[in-house]
Design a protein around this motif. Structure first.
Motif, PDB file in Angstrom:
ATOM      1  N   VAL A  63       0.852  -1.191   0.000  1.00 61.87           N
ATOM      2  CA  VAL A  63       0.000   0.000   0.000  1.00 61.87           C
ATOM      3  C   VAL A  63       0.883   1.234   0.000  1.00 61.87           C
ATOM      4  CG1 VAL A  63      -1.708   1.315   1.328  1.00 61.87           C
ATOM      5  CG2 VAL A  63      -1.865  -1.182   1.206  1.00 61.87           C
ATOM      6  N   VAL A  64       0.520   2.215  -0.813  1.00 62.83           N
ATOM      7  CA  VAL A  64       1.293   3.455  -0.884  1.00 62.83           C
ATOM      8  C   VAL A  64       0.328   4.638  -0.980  1.00 62.83           C
ATOM      9  CG1 VAL A  64       1.509   3.337  -3.402  1.00 62.83           C
ATOM     10  CG2 VAL A  64       3.169   4.645  -2.091  1.00 62.83           C
ATOM     11  N   GLU A  65       0.677   5.727  -0.321  1.00 64.08           N
ATOM     12  CA  GLU A  65      -0.105   6.950  -0.422  1.00 64.08           C
ATOM     13  C   GLU A  65       0.080   7.555  -1.812  1.00 64.08           C
ATOM     14  OE1 GLU A  65      -2.525  10.215   1.071  1.00 64.08           O
ATOM     15  OE2 GLU A  65      -2.228   8.114   1.635  1.00 64.08           O
ATOM     16  N   ARG A  66      -1.022   7.971  -2.417  1.00 66.93           N
ATOM     17  CA  ARG A  66      -0.928   8.588  -3.740  1.00 66.93           C
ATOM     18  C   ARG A  66      -0.125   9.879  -3.677  1.00 66.93           C
ATOM     19  NH1 ARG A  66      -6.527   6.570  -4.521  1.00 66.93           N
ATOM     20  NH2 ARG A  66      -6.506   5.181  -6.327  1.00 66.93           N
ATOM     21  N   LYS A  67       0.693  10.079  -4.670  1.00 67.87           N
ATOM     22  CA  LYS A  67       1.542  11.264  -4.710  1.00 67.87           C
ATOM     23  C   LYS A  67       0.701  12.499  -4.992  1.00 67.87           C
ATOM     24  CE  LYS A  67       5.778  13.062  -6.821  1.00 67.87           C
ATOM     25  NZ  LYS A  67       6.851  12.810  -7.814  1.00 67.87           N
ATOM     26  N   ARG A  68       0.958  13.548  -4.236  1.00 68.56           N
ATOM     27  CA  ARG A  68       0.278  14.823  -4.449  1.00 68.56           C
ATOM     28  C   ARG A  68       1.283  15.849  -4.960  1.00 68.56           C
ATOM     29  NH1 ARG A  68      -2.196  13.156   0.403  1.00 68.56           N
ATOM     30  NH2 ARG A  68      -0.749  14.379   1.679  1.00 68.56           N
ATOM     31  N   ALA A  69       0.763  16.829  -5.653  1.00 70.11           N
ATOM     32  CA  ALA A  69       1.623  17.898  -6.167  1.00 70.11           C
ATOM     33  C   ALA A  69       2.275  18.642  -5.010  1.00 70.11           C
ATOM     34  CB  ALA A  69       0.806  18.870  -7.013  1.00 70.11           C
ATOM     35  N   LYS A  70       3.421  19.197  -5.262  1.00 69.36           N
ATOM     36  CA  LYS A  70       4.150  19.952  -4.250  1.00 69.36           C
ATOM     37  C   LYS A  70       3.282  21.092  -3.718  1.00 69.36           C
ATOM     38  CE  LYS A  70       8.510  22.430  -3.544  1.00 69.36           C
ATOM     39  NZ  LYS A  70       9.761  22.912  -4.203  1.00 69.36           N
ATOM     40  N   GLU A  75       4.733  32.163  -4.141  1.00 73.59           N
ATOM     41  CA  GLU A  75       6.035  31.522  -4.064  1.00 73.59           C
ATOM     42  C   GLU A  75       6.526  31.108  -5.451  1.00 73.59           C
ATOM     43  OE1 GLU A  75       6.442  29.481   0.269  1.00 73.59           O
ATOM     44  OE2 GLU A  75       5.100  28.442  -1.132  1.00 73.59           O
ATOM     45  N   LYS A  76       7.826  31.001  -5.567  1.00 73.75           N
ATOM     46  CA  LYS A  76       8.456  30.611  -6.818  1.00 73.75           C
ATOM     47  C   LYS A  76       8.009  29.198  -7.222  1.00 73.75           C
ATOM     48  CE  LYS A  76      12.999  30.034  -8.966  1.00 73.75           C
ATOM     49  NZ  LYS A  76      14.477  30.055  -8.749  1.00 73.75           N
ATOM     50  N   ASP A  77       7.844  29.000  -8.506  1.00 74.35           N
ATOM     51  CA  ASP A  77       7.453  27.712  -9.100  1.00 74.35           C
ATOM     52  C   ASP A  77       5.981  27.378  -8.916  1.00 74.35           C
ATOM     53  OD1 ASP A  77      10.091  27.296  -9.911  1.00 74.35           O
ATOM     54  OD2 ASP A  77      10.607  26.267  -8.044  1.00 74.35           O
ATOM     55  N   TYR A  78       5.187  28.289  -8.290  1.00 81.92           N
ATOM     56  CA  TYR A  78       3.752  28.006  -8.152  1.00 81.92           C
ATOM     57  C   TYR A  78       3.106  28.008  -9.531  1.00 81.92           C
ATOM     58  CZ  TYR A  78      -1.107  28.252  -6.674  1.00 81.92           C
ATOM     59  OH  TYR A  78      -2.442  27.998  -6.481  1.00 81.92           O
ATOM     60  N   CYS A  79       2.241  27.021  -9.765  1.00 82.62           N
ATOM     61  CA  CYS A  79       1.500  26.950 -11.023  1.00 82.62           C
ATOM     62  C   CYS A  79       0.114  26.400 -10.740  1.00 82.62           C
ATOM     63  CB  CYS A  79       2.236  26.087 -12.045  1.00 82.62           C
ATOM     64  SG  CYS A  79       2.426  24.363 -11.531  1.00 82.62           S
TER      65      CYS A  79
END
Length: 559
Positions: free
Chosen positions: A32-39, A45-49
């Motif tokens: 079992v693994v937690e689904r990856k979420r966006a940063k 903040e820089k890199d926000y999209c």
């Protein structure tokens, strides 16, 4: 070719587990693994999209003990190549407890995430689905889709040795009692209808290697306040429990591993013996010790009279009168057994006798006994605890001092402890509560188990069924107040000590804190300890040690 358990969820369903597959195809691990979420970032903040997750956006979790889980899927690690693949399963479900059928198929249980998540840990009443997953196509087939198993709580016990069926425990009353008796159901992978055994068991745990023959497997159930072995034969549809004699050197067994010779490796225990390994043979019914237990001299007695089910334990020497502790379990649909407890030994070695009731609503006596309490909490369970204490105080050969009585309990046991000192203010000299429920009405909107509040208070009075759209109304708040120990706060004069986990999602910390403030406002001697890094169970070693030592000091001061 075989599947081998390394570790995994043990007991009731959880959101963990992984299993190895050994075969000609190599060695694979499903987990079992937690689904990856966006940063997570903020808009400035820089890199926000647009694909970023706002740092402050609320992310739901699965409640007490599962704060780190929000949405899970399954992953497969190929141990030969080191490659990891993530299964693209439905985003509307959280997946748990995977088991291999063959190198291309896995079964698992899934929980729906909408409209919102509720607590799962120690909750055997959550609607779930048993699914078969084809790893190549990642197609999901629901095995529990027949009408009688819709919205049931299912947990996988094992896969048959021929890998043609899945054996599950099924609790059929969603959002009712959090711990229920379960039926064993065999789900066939070749299209035959599910086969339900004619049994009803209060399942404790089950070993990962549980087969003692091709048709019979072993699990642990609770019966008459003891852990006993149950042997389930899926071809005959029968269940038999193995009951050790009362005078046996051990009276509770939990299976750890099984083999086809009839040998079952067990963890054994009793009040006066620490957990140790034994082998029980189903053919000759002999028990052989593998390791020796630590032994703690004590005297114990079982009380069974009318609705009273209770243990009485204490020092061997009962020629002098000793203070009495009324020790109350939580749940309420749980059970106190004769399993070894370092907590009980601690109090006994410091001179206390302990009365341990299993009030109506407790598990492992009968299904009727379990179901009687809901709708009557704060009355029936309180009456039973008082009756057990009165009975124990009058048992010949025991030196319980009726002028030196204290009560200890956590969660629903804390709820009962607060009730006892409110409804019987002259009986107790001290009370110790861990994360107690004190005001059910205020708890409902903050706990991870709002269904508990509704069902335990209103069973038998419509509407008693939990619905995600439920909003508590004046009728509920009146019933909740009448069932709550805060109702009796003006009658309390017993010295109180409270222990509160500040990360508790099951019984929110304000339940105990508000009770402490109410005691302070009424000049009742009281003190409170808070644990910022702990939750409902308060099981971190430093915290548990502090509880034992401060509770002993408090008891010695007030008894």
């Amino acid at each position: 070719t075989q599947s081998t358990w390394v570790t995994g969820a043990f007991g009731l369903p959880n959101l963990t587990g992984f299993q190895l597959w050994h075969g000609q195809e190599g060695i694979k691990l499903v987990y079992v693994v937690e689904r990856k979420r966006a940063k997570t970032l903020l808009p400035f903040e820089k890199d926000y999209c647009d694909e970023s997750n706002n740092t402050f956006k609320y992310v739901e979790n699965w409640g007490e003990n599962l704060q780190d889980y929000s949405s899970t899927t399954l992953a497969i690690l190929d141990l030969n190549s080191g490659d990891i693949s993530y299964l693209a399963l439905s985003p509307d479900f959280t997946y748990s407890y995977p088991q291999w059928i063959n190198c291309n198929q896995v079964v698992a249980v899934r929980f729906k995430e909408t409209p919102y998540r509720v607590g799962i840990a120690m909750c055997g009443n959550r609607p779930s689905e048993l699914i078969l997953i084809d790893i190549d196509t990642q197609k999901e087939t629901i095995l529990s889709s027949t009408h009688q198993y819709l919205n049931c709580d299912l947990f996988i016990i094992t896969v048959s040795l021929d890998c043609k069926s899945i054996i599950c425990g099924v609790a059929k009353k969603p959002f009712e009692m959090h711990r229920q008796y379960s039926n064993i159901v065999v789900f066939d992978l070749n299209g035959k209808p599910p086969f339900e055994l004619d049994n009803s068991l209060f399942i404790n745990t089950y070993p990962k290697s549980c087969w003692i023959s091709k048709d019979e497997f072993c699990l642990s159930v609770v019966e008459n306040c003891r852990y006993v072995l149950a042997l389930v034969n899926i071809s005959k549809g029968t269940t038999r429990t193995i009951k050790l004699p009362e005078n046996s050197h051990v009276t509770s067994l939990i299976p750890m591993d099984c083999e086809a010779t009839g040998n079952i490796l067990c963890c054994a225990s009793n009040f006066d013996q620490s957990q140790h390994l034994v082998v029980y043979n189903t053919n000759n019914e002999e028990i052989v010790n593998i390791s020796e237990p630590s032994r703690y001299p004590m005297k114990y007695h079982y009380i069974c009279k009318d609705n009273i089910r209770a243990f009485l334990i204490g020092p061997e020497d009962q020629s002098v009168t000793r203070p009495a502790l009324l020790y109350l379990h939580g749940g309420p649909h749980s059970v106190s057994t004769n399993w070894f407890s370092i907590c009980f030994c601690f109090y006994i070695q410091n001179g206390f006798n302990i009365v341990i009731p299993n009030y109506r609503g407790s598990a492992g006596i009968s299904e009727q006994f379990l179901q009687e309490l809901s709708g009557n909490i704060g009355e029936m369970d309180v009456e039973d605890c008082k009756a057990a204490l009165d009975c124990a105080l009058n048992i010949p050969g025991w030196g319980l001092d009726p002028t030196r009585v204290a009560v200890i309990g956590g969660s629903h046991g804390g709820f009962l402890a607060c009730h006892m000192i409110g409804q019987y203010p002259d009986m107790f000299k001290a009370a110790i509560m861990r994360n107690p429920v004190t005001n059910i009405g205020s708890m409902m909107s903050a706990t991870d188990i709002p269904d508990w509040c509704l069902f335990e208070v209103t069973k038998g009075v419509e509407p008693d069924k939990f619905d995600f759209r439920n909003l508590p109304d004046g009728n509920f708040y009146e019933k909740a107040w009448n069932a709550s120990p805060m109702r009796y706060i003006d009658q309390v004069k017993t010295a109180c000590q409270l222990h509160i986990g500040l990360k508790d999602l099951r019984v929110p910390p304000f339940q105990g804190i508000s009770y402490y403030k109410a005691l302070q406002a009424r000049n009742v001697p009281s003190e409170m300890y808070t644990y910022e890094n702990d939750s409902h169970s308060l099981r971190k070693p430093k915290n548990d040690s502090n509880f034992l030592l401060t509770s002993l000091k408090f008891l010695n001061e007030h008894l």
